[in-house]
Motif scaffolding. Structure first.
Motif, PDB file in Angstrom:
ATOM      1  N   HIS A 118      -3.697   7.727   1.414  1.00 54.58           N
ATOM      2  CA  HIS A 118      -3.776   8.801   2.399  1.00 54.58           C
ATOM      3  C   HIS A 118      -2.955  10.007   1.970  1.00 54.58           C
ATOM      4  O   HIS A 118      -3.377  11.158   2.166  1.00 54.58           O
ATOM      5  N   ILE A 119      -1.775   9.753   1.419  1.00 56.11           N
ATOM      6  CA  ILE A 119      -0.939  10.850   0.948  1.00 56.11           C
ATOM      7  C   ILE A 119      -1.616  11.585  -0.199  1.00 56.11           C
ATOM      8  O   ILE A 119      -1.607  12.813  -0.280  1.00 56.11           O
ATOM      9  N   HIS A 120      -2.240  10.819  -1.090  1.00 56.32           N
ATOM     10  CA  HIS A 120      -2.890  11.411  -2.255  1.00 56.32           C
ATOM     11  C   HIS A 120      -4.122  12.226  -1.866  1.00 56.32           C
ATOM     12  O   HIS A 120      -4.364  13.302  -2.419  1.00 56.32           O
ATOM     13  N   GLU A 121      -4.881  11.756  -0.909  1.00 55.00           N
ATOM     14  CA  GLU A 121      -6.119  12.434  -0.518  1.00 55.00           C
ATOM     15  C   GLU A 121      -5.910  13.487   0.559  1.00 55.00           C
ATOM     16  O   GLU A 121      -6.781  14.336   0.771  1.00 55.00           O
ATOM     17  N   GLY A 122      -4.781  13.422   1.236  1.00 56.75           N
ATOM     18  CA  GLY A 122      -4.515  14.356   2.323  1.00 56.75           C
ATOM     19  C   GLY A 122      -4.534  13.657   3.659  1.00 56.75           C
ATOM     20  O   GLY A 122      -5.499  12.958   3.987  1.00 56.75           O
ATOM     21  N   LEU A 123      -3.476  13.828   4.438  1.00 53.02           N
ATOM     22  CA  LEU A 123      -3.346  13.109   5.715  1.00 53.02           C
ATOM     23  C   LEU A 123      -4.355  13.572   6.746  1.00 53.02           C
ATOM     24  O   LEU A 123      -4.721  12.816   7.644  1.00 53.02           O
ATOM     25  N   ASP A 124      -4.808  14.822   6.638  1.00 55.38           N
ATOM     26  CA  ASP A 124      -5.781  15.316   7.622  1.00 55.38           C
ATOM     27  C   ASP A 124      -7.041  14.444   7.658  1.00 55.38           C
ATOM     28  O   ASP A 124      -7.636  14.231   8.715  1.00 55.38           O
ATOM     29  N   PHE A 125      -7.458  13.927   6.505  1.00 54.34           N
ATOM     30  CA  PHE A 125      -8.679  13.135   6.428  1.00 54.34           C
ATOM     31  C   PHE A 125      -8.525  11.753   7.051  1.00 54.34           C
ATOM     32  O   PHE A 125      -9.521  11.117   7.393  1.00 54.34           O
ATOM     33  N   HIS A 126      -7.300  11.291   7.198  1.00 54.30           N
ATOM     34  CA  HIS A 126      -7.071   9.922   7.653  1.00 54.30           C
ATOM     35  C   HIS A 126      -6.326   9.836   8.996  1.00 54.30           C
ATOM     36  O   HIS A 126      -6.463   8.844   9.703  1.00 54.30           O
ATOM     37  N   GLU A 127      -5.548  10.850   9.307  1.00 56.59           N
ATOM     38  CA  GLU A 127      -4.764  10.825  10.546  1.00 56.59           C
ATOM     39  C   GLU A 127      -5.456  11.547  11.693  1.00 56.59           C
ATOM     40  O   GLU A 127      -5.126  11.336  12.855  1.00 56.59           O
TER      41      GLU A 127
ATOM     42  N   LEU B 269       0.813  -1.216   0.000  1.00 55.07           N
ATOM     43  CA  LEU B 269       0.000   0.000   0.000  1.00 55.07           C
ATOM     44  C   LEU B 269       0.851   1.272   0.000  1.00 55.07           C
ATOM     45  O   LEU B 269       0.312   2.377  -0.092  1.00 55.07           O
ATOM     46  N   ARG B 270       2.173   1.112   0.127  1.00 53.06           N
ATOM     47  CA  ARG B 270       3.053   2.271   0.265  1.00 53.06           C
ATOM     48  C   ARG B 270       4.073   2.297  -0.870  1.00 53.06           C
ATOM     49  O   ARG B 270       4.760   1.303  -1.101  1.00 53.06           O
ATOM     50  N   THR B 271       4.182   3.445  -1.521  1.00 56.89           N
ATOM     51  CA  THR B 271       5.155   3.606  -2.599  1.00 56.89           C
ATOM     52  C   THR B 271       5.981   4.862  -2.326  1.00 56.89           C
ATOM     53  O   THR B 271       5.484   5.988  -2.515  1.00 56.89           O
ATOM     54  N   PRO B 272       7.209   4.724  -1.850  1.00 55.99           N
ATOM     55  CA  PRO B 272       8.052   5.908  -1.602  1.00 55.99           C
ATOM     56  C   PRO B 272       8.203   6.714  -2.885  1.00 55.99           C
ATOM     57  O   PRO B 272       8.531   6.171  -3.942  1.00 55.99           O
ATOM     58  N   THR B 273       7.956   8.007  -2.789  1.00 54.63           N
ATOM     59  CA  THR B 273       8.013   8.840  -3.980  1.00 54.63           C
ATOM     60  C   THR B 273       8.421  10.252  -3.599  1.00 54.63           C
ATOM     61  O   THR B 273       8.528  10.593  -2.422  1.00 54.63           O
TER      62      THR B 273
ATOM     63  N   GLU C 117      -5.443  24.456  -7.105  1.00 50.14           N
ATOM     64  CA  GLU C 117      -6.699  23.866  -6.644  1.00 50.14           C
ATOM     65  C   GLU C 117      -6.755  22.360  -6.870  1.00 50.14           C
ATOM     66  O   GLU C 117      -7.296  21.619  -6.067  1.00 50.14           O
ATOM     67  N   ASP C 118      -6.195  21.909  -7.968  1.00 52.97           N
ATOM     68  CA  ASP C 118      -6.271  20.487  -8.303  1.00 52.97           C
ATOM     69  C   ASP C 118      -5.016  19.732  -7.900  1.00 52.97           C
ATOM     70  O   ASP C 118      -4.829  18.580  -8.289  1.00 52.97           O
ATOM     71  N   TYR C 119      -4.147  20.369  -7.136  1.00 50.13           N
ATOM     72  CA  TYR C 119      -2.887  19.742  -6.760  1.00 50.13           C
ATOM     73  C   TYR C 119      -3.084  18.584  -5.788  1.00 50.13           C
ATOM     74  O   TYR C 119      -3.903  18.648  -4.877  1.00 50.13           O
ATOM     75  N   THR C 120      -2.351  17.508  -5.998  1.00 50.97           N
ATOM     76  CA  THR C 120      -2.197  16.461  -4.991  1.00 50.97           C
ATOM     77  C   THR C 120      -0.717  16.194  -4.846  1.00 50.97           C
ATOM     78  O   THR C 120       0.062  16.431  -5.772  1.00 50.97           O
ATOM     79  N   PRO C 121      -0.258  15.708  -3.699  1.00 53.04           N
ATOM     80  CA  PRO C 121       1.180  15.577  -3.470  1.00 53.04           C
ATOM     81  C   PRO C 121       1.894  14.651  -4.445  1.00 53.04           C
ATOM     82  O   PRO C 121       3.116  14.722  -4.567  1.00 53.04           O
ATOM     83  N   THR C 122       1.166  13.772  -5.108  1.00 49.17           N
ATOM     84  CA  THR C 122       1.829  12.836  -6.009  1.00 49.17           C
ATOM     85  C   THR C 122       1.855  13.320  -7.454  1.00 49.17           C
ATOM     86  O   THR C 122       2.338  12.620  -8.332  1.00 49.17           O
TER      87      THR C 122
ATOM     88  N   GLY D  32       2.461  -2.125  12.771  1.00 49.38           N
ATOM     89  CA  GLY D  32       1.529  -1.061  13.110  1.00 49.38           C
ATOM     90  C   GLY D  32       2.154   0.307  13.220  1.00 49.38           C
ATOM     91  O   GLY D  32       1.445   1.309  13.336  1.00 49.38           O
ATOM     92  N   LEU D  33       3.491   0.375  13.199  1.00 47.25           N
ATOM     93  CA  LEU D  33       4.182   1.657  13.313  1.00 47.25           C
ATOM     94  C   LEU D  33       4.925   2.017  12.029  1.00 47.25           C
ATOM     95  O   LEU D  33       5.959   2.684  12.073  1.00 47.25           O
ATOM     96  N   GLU D  34       4.422   1.551  10.904  1.00 50.78           N
ATOM     97  CA  GLU D  34       5.047   1.926   9.638  1.00 50.78           C
ATOM     98  C   GLU D  34       5.137   3.448   9.552  1.00 50.78           C
ATOM     99  O   GLU D  34       4.150   4.153   9.772  1.00 50.78           O
ATOM    100  N   VAL D  35       6.315   3.946   9.224  1.00 49.21           N
ATOM    101  CA  VAL D  35       6.533   5.390   9.291  1.00 49.21           C
ATOM    102  C   VAL D  35       6.002   6.122   8.070  1.00 49.21           C
ATOM    103  O   VAL D  35       5.676   7.316   8.145  1.00 49.21           O
ATOM    104  N   LEU D  36       5.898   5.446   6.939  1.00 57.33           N
ATOM    105  CA  LEU D  36       5.405   6.071   5.720  1.00 57.33           C
ATOM    106  C   LEU D  36       3.901   5.851   5.599  1.00 57.33           C
ATOM    107  O   LEU D  36       3.419   4.720   5.708  1.00 57.33           O
ATOM    108  N   ALA D  37       3.159   6.916   5.382  1.00 57.45           N
ATOM    109  CA  ALA D  37       1.709   6.799   5.198  1.00 57.45           C
ATOM    110  C   ALA D  37       1.406   6.055   3.901  1.00 57.45           C
ATOM    111  O   ALA D  37       2.217   6.032   2.973  1.00 57.45           O
ATOM    112  N   VAL D  38       0.232   5.462   3.817  1.00 56.02           N
ATOM    113  CA  VAL D  38      -0.134   4.712   2.620  1.00 56.02           C
ATOM    114  C   VAL D  38      -0.407   5.678   1.479  1.00 56.02           C
ATOM    115  O   VAL D  38      -0.753   6.851   1.682  1.00 56.02           O
ATOM    116  N   ASP D  39      -0.274   5.180   0.268  1.00 57.20           N
ATOM    117  CA  ASP D  39      -0.401   6.022  -0.922  1.00 57.20           C
ATOM    118  C   ASP D  39      -1.731   6.768  -0.973  1.00 57.20           C
ATOM    119  O   ASP D  39      -1.793   7.956  -1.289  1.00 57.20           O
TER     120      ASP D  39
END
Length: 455
Positions: free
Chosen positions: A419-428, A202-206, A442-447, A410-417
């Motif tokens: 969550h990063i794409h949608e924004g961590l606030d919504f999931h963390e 679920l995680r892809t370092p990028t 306006e249409d920017y996503t981190p990936t 359970g302590l994976e340091v990298l958030a899943v793809d």
């Protein structure tokens, strides 16, 4: 027992105590404000998760410092790397006995603010990619095994301060090099994880897309609070209300001002527009440059320190905008490497060049001074050794800590793809600051691919 505490309290200087008490309260605001600053840098859907770690820092570091941290950093003993593991465990015997002219418990509280400030800056490496739960564990381990030993080495009677004689008034290496190296280690591990974060499908370092600051108002508020609070940070380091503390405040303000103006003018000459972000970054670079030398240099030197710091840190900031940085997934969205790490290295070395024995004597300190004014060539090499030790200790130690955390289920340091794409606030978190960004984003996503030009 009560009578001995009261007797020790009577031996403290009440004016110095009041001065450091006020400085401590003012400096405390730096810690959450660092989180606000990171929130201003980030995408609108990551703004709360960028700010929240600084709040965790206050809670976790306060407890860690009470239980063990103060003893490790400032406990009795002549250890090169640690004070004592047991002498002040749970703040035992840390009451009104004077440290200088102030009670020990107030000295401890003021030094706690240092640890928390450094930690809040350091965890900027988690911004926009890291998970909060792994960050919380990192804060507890890092404060114990990275900051406390380094603080002891420089200020607590350890190898750098006691044996080598480094000049580091308020933390060129324990504050800025340490925080910058730590944030860089975190960021690099998130780009190249080795353990559970790498193995998870679920995680892809990028690489995280470079983007404009998400909220310039947060940057403005952060600049105002950090700039003002840092005056108390440096002035209070004298631990007494004397002329050295007055000079420390004045040179700190001047250095920040010259850094802010230099950076903003350079940005204006390149773009034809004035930039709050450039002014904020310039002020931070000036505050970084003055920290290790605030009690050792005069006003004209402080002015040129600010100019030099802005030029050097701005050039370092360009690294993250290069194609090579994108190719190697270099992420420095909090700009901690460019300002705190590079600036901290420059500031520590410059202290060895321009420290003045005469200025240090304003606070009753007898130091050998630096190369330019006092002909002490040895001091330059001592400062370089401090930088090398501080960077190595912080970078490699922090990398080992975050790699170790990443091994724990359970302590994976990298958030899943997702969550990063949608924004961590919504999931963390359960909340969101709801910040809007520049219309072009306006249409920017981190990936998303692409970069923007440096201001």
């Amino acid at each position: 027992m009560a009578s001995s505490v009261v007797a020790a309290w009577e031996d403290c200087d009440k004016i110095d105590t009041l001065f450091i008490l006020v400085c401590t309260v003012i400096c405390w605001t730096i810690v959450p404000t660092v989180g606000i600053a990171y929130s201003g840098y980030t995408w609108r859907r990551n703004s709360l998760t960028a700010a929240l770690p600084a709040v965790l820092v206050i809670s976790i570091c306060s407890i860690q410092w009470f239980v063990l941290g103060y003893s490790l950093a400032y406990g009795p003993g002549n250890g090169w790397f640690f004070g004592s593991w047991t002498a002040h465990l749970f703040h035992r015997d840390v009451l009104s006995s004077p440290v200088g002219t102030i009670p020990a418990i107030l000295f401890s509280e003021f030094q706690l603010v240092f640890e928390a400030t450094v930690c809040a800056i350091a965890v900027g490496g988690f911004v926009e990619r890291g998970t909060i739960k792994s960050c919380a564990v990192f804060i507890a381990l890092w404060s114990t095994f990275i900051y406390c030993p380094l603080a002891h080495m420089v200020w607590g009677g350890g190898v750098l301060g006691e044996e080598l004689g480094v000049l580091d008034f308020a933390g060129g290496t324990p504050v800025h090099v340490c925080s910058g190296a730590t944030a860089t280690a975190i960021s690099l591990y998130l780009s190249y994880p080795l353990f559970r974060s790498k193995k998870s499908p679920l995680r892809t370092p990028t690489h995280i897309r470079l983007h404009r600051p998400g909220n310039s108002f947060f940057q403005l508020v952060s600049m105002i609070i950090i700039w003002g609070s840092w005056l108390a940070f440096d002035a209070g380091t004298a631990l007494a209300l004397n002329f050295q503390s007055v000079m420390a405040l004045c040179v700190t303000n001047l250095c920040a001002a010259s850094g802010a103006l230099t950076w903003s003018v350079m940005a204006f000459l390149e773009s034809g527009k004035w930039s709050l972000d450039a002014t904020f970054m310039g002020a931070i670079s000036g505050l970084v440059m003055i920290t290790p030398s605030a009690g050792f240099i005069d006003m004209p030197t402080a002015f040129f320190f600010g100019v030099f710091g802005a030029v050097v840190c701005r050039q370092a900031l360009r690294i993250k905008f290069t194609k090579l940085a994108h190719k190697w997934r270099w992420v420095d969205n909090g700009d901690t490497f460019a300002t705190h790490c590079v600036g901290g290295v420059a500031a520590t070395v410059m202290t060895g060049l321009f420290a003045r024995r005469e200025v240090a004597a304003y606070g009753g300190l007898d130091v050998p001074g630096g190369v330019v004014f006092d002909g002490n060539v040895r001091q330059l090499w001592v400062q370089i050794v401090e930088v090398l030790v501080g960077f190595s200790w912080s970078f490699f130690g922090s990398w080992l800590i975050i790699a170790g955390i990443d091994c724990i289920p359970g302590l994976e340091v990298l958030a899943v793809d997702k969550h990063i794409h949608e924004g961590l606030d919504f999931h963390e978190t359960e909340e969101s600051l709801g910040i809007l960004v520049h219309p072009e984003e306006e249409d920017y996503t981190p990936t998303d691919k692409g970069t923007i030009a440096l201001d």
